[in-house]
Design a protein around this motif. Structure first.
Motif, PDB file in Angstrom:
ATOM      1  N   LEU A  21     -53.523  62.461 -76.084  1.00  0.00           N
ATOM      2  CA  LEU A  21     -53.884  63.809 -75.635  1.00  0.00           C
ATOM      3  C   LEU A  21     -55.374  64.079 -75.762  1.00  0.00           C
ATOM      4  O   LEU A  21     -55.905  64.993 -75.116  1.00  0.00           O
ATOM      5  CB  LEU A  21     -53.096  64.848 -76.441  1.00  0.00           C
ATOM      6  CG  LEU A  21     -51.591  64.876 -76.167  1.00  0.00           C
ATOM      7  CD1 LEU A  21     -50.897  65.868 -77.099  1.00  0.00           C
ATOM      8  CD2 LEU A  21     -51.315  65.229 -74.713  1.00  0.00           C
ATOM      9  N   VAL A  22     -56.059  63.291 -76.595  1.00  0.00           N
ATOM     10  CA  VAL A  22     -57.516  63.427 -76.690  1.00  0.00           C
ATOM     11  C   VAL A  22     -58.154  63.177 -75.323  1.00  0.00           C
ATOM     12  O   VAL A  22     -59.168  63.785 -74.978  1.00  0.00           O
ATOM     13  CB  VAL A  22     -58.091  62.463 -77.752  1.00  0.00           C
ATOM     14  CG1 VAL A  22     -59.622  62.424 -77.678  1.00  0.00           C
ATOM     15  CG2 VAL A  22     -57.667  62.903 -79.145  1.00  0.00           C
ATOM     16  N   GLY A  23     -57.568  62.289 -74.532  1.00  0.00           N
ATOM     17  CA  GLY A  23     -58.094  62.015 -73.201  1.00  0.00           C
ATOM     18  C   GLY A  23     -58.075  63.240 -72.316  1.00  0.00           C
ATOM     19  O   GLY A  23     -59.066  63.553 -71.640  1.00  0.00           O
ATOM     20  N   THR A  24     -56.940  63.954 -72.304  1.00  0.00           N
ATOM     21  CA  THR A  24     -56.862  65.190 -71.508  1.00  0.00           C
ATOM     22  C   THR A  24     -57.873  66.211 -71.990  1.00  0.00           C
ATOM     23  O   THR A  24     -58.581  66.848 -71.196  1.00  0.00           O
ATOM     24  CB  THR A  24     -55.441  65.778 -71.592  1.00  0.00           C
ATOM     25  OG1 THR A  24     -54.501  64.808 -71.135  1.00  0.00           O
ATOM     26  CG2 THR A  24     -55.327  67.028 -70.738  1.00  0.00           C
ATOM     27  N   PHE A  25     -57.943  66.375 -73.320  1.00  0.00           N
ATOM     28  CA  PHE A  25     -58.907  67.314 -73.897  1.00  0.00           C
ATOM     29  C   PHE A  25     -60.333  66.950 -73.507  1.00  0.00           C
ATOM     30  O   PHE A  25     -61.123  67.804 -73.087  1.00  0.00           O
ATOM     31  CB  PHE A  25     -58.771  67.332 -75.419  1.00  0.00           C
ATOM     32  CG  PHE A  25     -60.003  67.807 -76.130  1.00  0.00           C
ATOM     33  CD1 PHE A  25     -60.348  69.147 -76.141  1.00  0.00           C
ATOM     34  CD2 PHE A  25     -60.850  66.896 -76.760  1.00  0.00           C
ATOM     35  CE1 PHE A  25     -61.497  69.590 -76.785  1.00  0.00           C
ATOM     36  CE2 PHE A  25     -61.998  67.325 -77.401  1.00  0.00           C
ATOM     37  CZ  PHE A  25     -62.322  68.674 -77.413  1.00  0.00           C
ATOM     38  N   LEU A  26     -60.669  65.664 -73.651  1.00  0.00           N
ATOM     39  CA  LEU A  26     -62.042  65.240 -73.402  1.00  0.00           C
ATOM     40  C   LEU A  26     -62.436  65.452 -71.945  1.00  0.00           C
ATOM     41  O   LEU A  26     -63.545  65.911 -71.658  1.00  0.00           O
ATOM     42  CB  LEU A  26     -62.201  63.762 -73.781  1.00  0.00           C
ATOM     43  CG  LEU A  26     -63.634  63.211 -73.782  1.00  0.00           C
ATOM     44  CD1 LEU A  26     -64.492  63.985 -74.778  1.00  0.00           C
ATOM     45  CD2 LEU A  26     -63.631  61.725 -74.137  1.00  0.00           C
ATOM     46  N   GLY A  27     -61.534  65.142 -71.005  1.00  0.00           N
ATOM     47  CA  GLY A  27     -61.854  65.330 -69.597  1.00  0.00           C
ATOM     48  C   GLY A  27     -62.120  66.776 -69.255  1.00  0.00           C
ATOM     49  O   GLY A  27     -63.106  67.108 -68.579  1.00  0.00           O
ATOM     50  N   LEU A  87     -65.455  68.017 -71.136  1.00  0.00           N
ATOM     51  CA  LEU A  87     -66.689  67.550 -70.507  1.00  0.00           C
ATOM     52  C   LEU A  87     -66.928  68.261 -69.176  1.00  0.00           C
ATOM     53  O   LEU A  87     -68.064  68.604 -68.839  1.00  0.00           O
ATOM     54  CB  LEU A  87     -66.630  66.037 -70.288  1.00  0.00           C
ATOM     55  CG  LEU A  87     -66.686  65.166 -71.545  1.00  0.00           C
ATOM     56  CD1 LEU A  87     -66.508  63.695 -71.178  1.00  0.00           C
ATOM     57  CD2 LEU A  87     -67.994  65.365 -72.290  1.00  0.00           C
ATOM     58  N   ALA A  88     -65.845  68.511 -68.428  1.00  0.00           N
ATOM     59  CA  ALA A  88     -65.987  69.131 -67.104  1.00  0.00           C
ATOM     60  C   ALA A  88     -66.472  70.569 -67.206  1.00  0.00           C
ATOM     61  O   ALA A  88     -67.461  70.952 -66.565  1.00  0.00           O
ATOM     62  CB  ALA A  88     -64.655  69.072 -66.363  1.00  0.00           C
TER      63      ALA A  88
END
Length: 288
Positions: free
Chosen positions: A207-213, A216-217
């Motif tokens: 879920l860190v991936g979803t958060f990070l995307g 950053l956006a």
């Protein structure tokens, strides 16, 4: 400096609120390098794929404008008006004498008084090309204004390439975050036989991936693109001022009136006071 302050506030509020709510940074820090490689690397790759070499260099160079702010300050607008005033006076008094200034501005006794303006090739070219055309009897104010408007618009469109590129990255980052999250879920499903505490950490890492995307956006790249756009738009007023003064000159207004037209078309926060500009123009006359 304001840009740096904004970034600090974003990080402090987001991660500070997370920690205060009882969140643990360990799982984020452990997954962050790998997620950043996937999301950041894919974003950079997509950026390189969608731009040529000149566009990439242009965008990288323009990012610094977010932190430096607009190039042109109030003193620069005043100097530009003084420069145009001198050139118009020379053109009215002795058109032949004007040629040595507009044909070789780097050696001109007028242009070299304003070193910062001399660093902008487009501003110098805009002035010289227009005044050269006027000396060749291409002096219809309406036609010249239309030509200048198209030229400024084309340059502005080129300058905005960086903001479009950054907006494209910002639009794609949430989707890339989902891609990274899905890969994390796939990894988790391959370890379904592990104890719940291990699976929980693996799902959290995914879920860190979803958060990070998303972070950053909407927290970094999107605001950077928005700020860059406002800086480019503000700097664009510098060239519009050149157009207004030179068109007023073609209408054969007095030099002082031409400069006043330019002063009134200067953005309010950069507009020199009437009395200050009068003193600067007087000093220019005395020096001449």
């Amino acid at each position: 400096m304001v840009g740096v302050v904004g970034i600090v506030i974003i990080f402090v509020m987001v991660f500070g609120g997370y920690v205060l709510a009882g969140g643990k940074m360990g799982i984020i820090l452990k997954a962050l390098p790998f997620e950043m490689i996937m999301i950041g690397g894919a974003a950079i790759g997509a950026f390189v794929l969608s731009n040529d070499g000149a566009g990439i260099k242009h965008t990288v160079k323009d990012v610094s404008k977010v932190f430096k702010g607009p190039k042109w300050k109030s003193d620069d607008y005043r100097d530009l008006l003084c420069l145009l005033f001198e050139l118009i006076r020379v053109a009215r008094a002795n058109p032949v004498a004007l040629e040595e200034h507009i044909e070789n501005p780097t050696e001109s006794s007028i242009f070299t008084k304003y070193p910062k303006i001399m660093t902008d090739n487009e501003a110098i070219a805009l002035i010289c090309d227009t005044m050269r055309s006027a000396s060749m009897n291409y002096d219809d104010p309406h036609q010249v204004e239309e030509v200048l408007e198209k030229r400024i618009e084309a340059n502005f469109h080129h300058s905005m390439h960086s903001t479009h590129a950054l907006h494209s990255i910002a639009d794609g980052l949430p989707a890339l975050g989902i891609v990274a999250a899905v890969l994390g879920v796939i990894k988790t499903m391959a370890s379904i036989d592990q104890p719940p505490e291990i699976l929980g950490k693996m799902i959290g890492g995914a879920l860190v991936g979803t958060f990070l995307g998303v972070f950053l956006a909407y927290g970094l790249v999107g605001p950077l693109a928005g700020r860059l756009k406002s800086v480019i738009e503000e700097d664009g007023h510098f060239y519009q001022l050149i157009r207004e003064v030179l068109v007023a000159n073609l209408h054969r207004h007095a030099p002082n009136i031409c400069i006043e037209v330019g002063r009134q078309n200067t953005p309010g926060h950069n507009r020199p006071a009437f009395s200050d500009l009068e003193e600067a123009l007087k000093a220019t006359k005395d020096a001449a």
